[in-house]
Write a protein that holds these residues in place. Structure first.
Motif, PDB file in Angstrom:
ATOM      1  N   PRO A  90       0.821  -1.203   0.000  1.00 40.91           N
ATOM      2  CA  PRO A  90       0.000   0.000   0.000  1.00 40.91           C
ATOM      3  C   PRO A  90       0.862   1.264   0.000  1.00 40.91           C
ATOM      4  O   PRO A  90       2.015   1.234   0.416  1.00 40.91           O
ATOM      5  N   ARG A 132      -1.905   3.700   5.680  1.00 47.90           N
ATOM      6  CA  ARG A 132      -1.872   2.836   4.508  1.00 47.90           C
ATOM      7  C   ARG A 132      -3.072   3.111   3.615  1.00 47.90           C
ATOM      8  O   ARG A 132      -4.196   3.193   4.096  1.00 47.90           O
ATOM      9  N   TYR A 191      -4.782   1.515   0.042  1.00 50.35           N
ATOM     10  CA  TYR A 191      -4.778   0.385  -0.883  1.00 50.35           C
ATOM     11  C   TYR A 191      -5.504   0.754  -2.164  1.00 50.35           C
ATOM     12  O   TYR A 191      -6.606   1.296  -2.130  1.00 50.35           O
ATOM     13  N   GLN A 227      -4.989  -3.679  -5.684  1.00 47.68           N
ATOM     14  CA  GLN A 227      -4.578  -4.410  -4.486  1.00 47.68           C
ATOM     15  C   GLN A 227      -5.783  -5.030  -3.783  1.00 47.68           C
ATOM     16  O   GLN A 227      -5.687  -6.126  -3.243  1.00 47.68           O
TER      17      GLN A 227
END
Length: 128
Positions: free
Chosen positions: A41, A48, A50, A54
């Motif tokens: 990420p 984080r 994503y 992902q």
């Protein structure tokens, strides 16, 4: 514009939630990050984020681990086959490719053992 998800949003989207207190199981995603190189990420100010790609990869990882009961090693082998979406998961072709990868790895290990035995045999014959 692509929507990036935070780790908590992703946990909830994947239903990785503690059933007792309904809190997201973020530690599972952090563990998978360590295990799978495909999950990287973006980190902005220690948070984080994503990507949708992902998300698809993580969906597949979760499906194979939780629903199919595969091991992390098995899932890594499947991800080597470059199957990125759960929709691309065709069990017959996937099994065939999985066995190809397994056979290739077993062949390499076997050749390595044979070469080690040959070297061992040569060393012992010189001692005689």
């Amino acid at each position: 514009m692509k929507k990036f998800l935070t780790i908590s949003e992703l946990s909830k989207a994947l239903n990785l939630v503690d059933p007792l207190n309904n809190k997201p199981l973020n530690h599972v995603l952090r563990y998978w990050e360590k295990e799978f190189s495909q999950i990287r990420p973006k980190k902005i100010h220690k948070r984080r984020y994503y990507s949708p790609e992902q998300l698809e990869t993580i969906k597949m990882i979760k499906y194979l681990l939780k629903n199919k009961g595969m091991t992390i090693t098995g899932v890594k082998k499947i991800l080597k086959l470059k199957i990125n979406k759960l929709d691309d998961y065709n069990s017959d072709s996937l099994k065939a490719n999985y066995h190809k990868v397994s056979l290739k790895e077993k062949s390499k290990k076997l050749l390595k053992k044979i070469n080690e035995l040959k070297k061992y045999g040569k060393k012992n014959s010189l001692k005689s």
